[in-house]
Design a protein around this motif. Sequence first.
Motif, PDB file in Angstrom:
ATOM      1  N   PHE A 207      -0.828   8.491   4.335  1.00  0.00           N
ATOM      2  CA  PHE A 207      -1.001   9.324   4.921  1.00  0.00           C
ATOM      3  C   PHE A 207      -1.978  10.338   4.640  1.00  0.00           C
ATOM      4  N   SER A 208      -1.833  10.533   3.068  1.00  0.00           N
ATOM      5  CA  SER A 208      -3.072  11.314   2.371  1.00  0.00           C
ATOM      6  C   SER A 208      -4.046  10.686   2.186  1.00  0.00           C
ATOM      7  N   GLY A 209      -3.677   9.509   2.436  1.00  0.00           N
ATOM      8  CA  GLY A 209      -5.280   8.442   1.829  1.00  0.00           C
ATOM      9  C   GLY A 209      -5.779   8.102   3.091  1.00  0.00           C
ATOM     10  N   TYR A 210      -5.264   7.857   4.412  1.00  0.00           N
ATOM     11  CA  TYR A 210      -6.057   8.008   5.446  1.00  0.00           C
ATOM     12  C   TYR A 210      -6.630   9.513   6.087  1.00  0.00           C
ATOM     13  N   LEU A 211      -5.809  10.539   5.903  1.00  0.00           N
ATOM     14  CA  LEU A 211      -6.069  11.528   5.669  1.00  0.00           C
ATOM     15  C   LEU A 211      -6.741  11.896   4.839  1.00  0.00           C
ATOM     16  N   MET A 212      -7.585  11.623   4.127  1.00  0.00           N
ATOM     17  CA  MET A 212      -8.830  11.910   2.963  1.00  0.00           C
ATOM     18  C   MET A 212      -9.592  11.016   3.907  1.00  0.00           C
ATOM     19  N   PHE A 321      -4.183   1.829  -8.685  1.00  0.00           N
ATOM     20  CA  PHE A 321      -4.995   1.081  -7.686  1.00  0.00           C
ATOM     21  C   PHE A 321      -6.164   2.042  -7.913  1.00  0.00           C
ATOM     22  N   GLN A 322      -6.377   2.812  -7.172  1.00  0.00           N
ATOM     23  CA  GLN A 322      -7.602   3.923  -6.639  1.00  0.00           C
ATOM     24  C   GLN A 322      -8.778   4.130  -7.733  1.00  0.00           C
ATOM     25  N   LEU A 323      -8.396   4.610  -9.472  1.00  0.00           N
ATOM     26  CA  LEU A 323      -9.575   4.129 -10.001  1.00  0.00           C
ATOM     27  C   LEU A 323      -9.861   2.313 -10.589  1.00  0.00           C
ATOM     28  N   TRP A 324      -9.258   1.836 -10.008  1.00  0.00           N
ATOM     29  CA  TRP A 324      -9.595  -0.367 -11.024  1.00  0.00           C
ATOM     30  C   TRP A 324     -10.387  -0.152  -9.368  1.00  0.00           C
ATOM     31  N   LEU A 325     -10.438   0.559  -8.192  1.00  0.00           N
ATOM     32  CA  LEU A 325     -11.248   0.277  -6.627  1.00  0.00           C
ATOM     33  C   LEU A 325     -12.747   0.560  -7.340  1.00  0.00           C
ATOM     34  N   LYS A 326     -12.450   2.119  -8.044  1.00  0.00           N
ATOM     35  CA  LYS A 326     -13.828   2.928  -8.017  1.00  0.00           C
ATOM     36  C   LYS A 326     -14.795   2.823  -8.973  1.00  0.00           C
ATOM     37  N   PRO A 339      -6.066   1.354  -0.751  1.00  0.00           N
ATOM     38  CA  PRO A 339      -4.007   1.697  -1.711  1.00  0.00           C
ATOM     39  C   PRO A 339      -3.221   1.955  -1.421  1.00  0.00           C
ATOM     40  N   THR A 340      -3.181   2.251   0.068  1.00  0.00           N
ATOM     41  CA  THR A 340      -2.290   2.573   1.710  1.00  0.00           C
ATOM     42  C   THR A 340      -1.606   1.143   1.153  1.00  0.00           C
ATOM     43  N   ALA A 341      -2.051  -0.009   1.250  1.00  0.00           N
ATOM     44  CA  ALA A 341      -1.200  -1.702   1.101  1.00  0.00           C
ATOM     45  C   ALA A 341      -0.284  -1.377   1.086  1.00  0.00           C
ATOM     46  N   ALA A 342      -0.236  -0.400  -0.576  1.00  0.00           N
ATOM     47  CA  ALA A 342       0.956  -0.939  -1.879  1.00  0.00           C
ATOM     48  C   ALA A 342       2.238   0.034  -1.317  1.00  0.00           C
ATOM     49  N   SER A 343       1.716   1.410  -0.404  1.00  0.00           N
ATOM     50  CA  SER A 343       2.853   2.061   0.073  1.00  0.00           C
ATOM     51  C   SER A 343       3.534   1.465   1.272  1.00  0.00           C
ATOM     52  N   TYR A 397      -1.444  -5.096  -8.077  1.00  0.00           N
ATOM     53  CA  TYR A 397      -1.960  -3.496  -7.386  1.00  0.00           C
ATOM     54  C   TYR A 397      -0.679  -4.134  -6.071  1.00  0.00           C
ATOM     55  N   VAL A 398      -0.865  -4.108  -5.436  1.00  0.00           N
ATOM     56  CA  VAL A 398      -0.845  -4.343  -3.425  1.00  0.00           C
ATOM     57  C   VAL A 398       1.179  -4.712  -3.847  1.00  0.00           C
ATOM     58  N   LEU A 399       0.973  -4.951  -5.193  1.00  0.00           N
ATOM     59  CA  LEU A 399       3.066  -5.268  -4.551  1.00  0.00           C
ATOM     60  C   LEU A 399       3.549  -4.945  -6.018  1.00  0.00           C
ATOM     61  N   GLY A 400       2.975  -3.704  -6.392  1.00  0.00           N
ATOM     62  CA  GLY A 400       3.367  -3.112  -7.481  1.00  0.00           C
ATOM     63  C   GLY A 400       3.772  -1.205  -7.411  1.00  0.00           C
ATOM     64  N   MET A 401       4.083  -1.251  -6.062  1.00  0.00           N
ATOM     65  CA  MET A 401       5.295   0.085  -5.560  1.00  0.00           C
ATOM     66  C   MET A 401       6.422  -0.817  -4.846  1.00  0.00           C
ATOM     67  N   MET A 402       6.279  -1.951  -4.891  1.00  0.00           N
ATOM     68  CA  MET A 402       7.779  -2.537  -4.143  1.00  0.00           C
ATOM     69  C   MET A 402       8.999  -2.081  -5.007  1.00  0.00           C
ATOM     70  N   GLY A 403       9.285  -1.825  -6.191  1.00  0.00           N
ATOM     71  CA  GLY A 403      10.491  -1.043  -6.209  1.00  0.00           C
ATOM     72  C   GLY A 403      10.487   0.360  -6.117  1.00  0.00           C
ATOM     73  N   GLY A 404       9.593   0.806  -5.178  1.00  0.00           N
ATOM     74  CA  GLY A 404       9.944   3.004  -4.845  1.00  0.00           C
ATOM     75  C   GLY A 404      10.970   2.587  -4.239  1.00  0.00           C
ATOM     76  N   GLY A 405      11.422   2.146  -3.287  1.00  0.00           N
ATOM     77  CA  GLY A 405      12.353   2.449  -2.510  1.00  0.00           C
ATOM     78  C   GLY A 405      14.258   1.404  -3.001  1.00  0.00           C
TER      79      GLY A 405
END
Length: 496
Positions: A207-212, A321-326, A339-343, A397-405
């Motif tokens: 939501f933070s990314g979409y909101l920005m 992820f964001q800094l690589w894209l930038k 990066p919201t895809a990773a979330s 990068y997209v799968l890099g947050m799969m462990g957060g859960g």
Amino acid sequence: MASKADPVVPSDTKEHAAPAESPRASDTNSDSVPVSRQGKRTWRSYLWDSLDKSPEERRFLAKLDAVVLTFASLGYLIKFLDQVNVNSAFVSGMKEDLGLYGNELNYMSMCWTVGYMIGEIPSNMLLTRVRPSIWIPACEVTWSVLTILLTQCHNATQIYMLRFFIGLAESGFYPGMQYVIGCWYRKDELGKRSCLFHAWGSIGSMFSGYLMVAVRRLDGRHGYHGWQWLFIINTVISLPIAVAGFFVMPDVPDVTRAFWLTDAERELARTRMRDEGRAGRGGSYTRAKFRKIFTSWHFYALTLLYIFYCNGSGYAGQPAFQLWLKAEGYDVAAVNAYPTAASAVTVVFTLLYAWTSDAVFRGARWPAIAFAGAALAVLNASLAAWDIPLGWKWACYVLGMMGGGVSGLAYAWAHEICSDDNEERALVVAAMNEMAFVVQAWLPLLVWPQVEAPRYRKGFITTVFLNAGQVGMAFLIRFLHHREIAHKARGVSVDA
């Protein structure tokens, strides 16, 4: 340590304790789920755990989920939104507007982390004495107001100060709500609820990314930059949710006065926890209590597991992820949106972990925790190598947050392991989060320096070792817990 035939109950309700032969989840095999008192488990419970239970218990759980999970989830959304908005603002103009071309982003994160880790253990200890319906919403109101003040910052020092106090105010929410959730739900219910609650942090990040992306249209309105509007809108969203907590939070079963629960449902809540063997209020933090807690493997093993998890998942909290894209030349909208895809991946895997842990593995927490650590080790090793096919780099990068859960499962495991002692449970849950952030306060400065973005070779290599540590601790805790259960069954003291 209580024996199997002597379940621990709050001192003011002991005369209503369940009969000695009632099963306790903490004294049965740690990989099994308690069977509903209404009968054997059927396929319906694989869809949702309450479907095998009595109509009275289903109504009670429906109310509890509607209120507790909704408030916890929305609260974590705004907490995570207010936590990560600095990263979104930084890559969306704040860096250039305030001249932040050194390691200021690292220091902003460090200041928030220091405030966060200072407050966690005192906050959770306080929750065993005061009503959560007062303390937790008060913390939410505080951080919501402080967030809007970031719009008035003109240099990095001012941001550092506000981020410290925002972290201090936010410190009580996540471990506090995990403690509250652990006071209401049984083992076959706890994994899903803890994970569903945690998933809203990833939704907040999305939501933070979409909101920005959305608030860029407000750039220049009333003299505010787009990144400043992000902080303003954060507060507008957060305050109503925070205030609602004063009215809807049910506290814990021992002292609940929630208007939406009947007297019979309050007694049902207390009975469920007694049957589960989960101790309620009534103890105190004495010298003997602290000695018991700090000489038990519970405190150290569970804390170390969470240190490995928290510092080894999701790029260790960095906007990698964001800094690589930038660096690749993508515009601001893409840098915030992709990066919201990773979330989203985190949310999907969180739900998979929750359902497989509660249903497929019948309450075992270690399989998902070990799997996530092993998978992340492969992904982070690939990013450490860096010179890999572009498609695989995107996948990493997209799968890099799969462990957060697995965070929710780690807390569920802690509730189950520490069921016998309410004060130990509150302190261990807070210590897990706090010590993870103690490490996070200094480790990024060494291995994730902003000036090395986007490659972060040292950061990704370090993360591989942390992922391996997570796998190892999952197996070690499983072994120690099974050994403890066997000792209890034989009547052997396991206090040390």
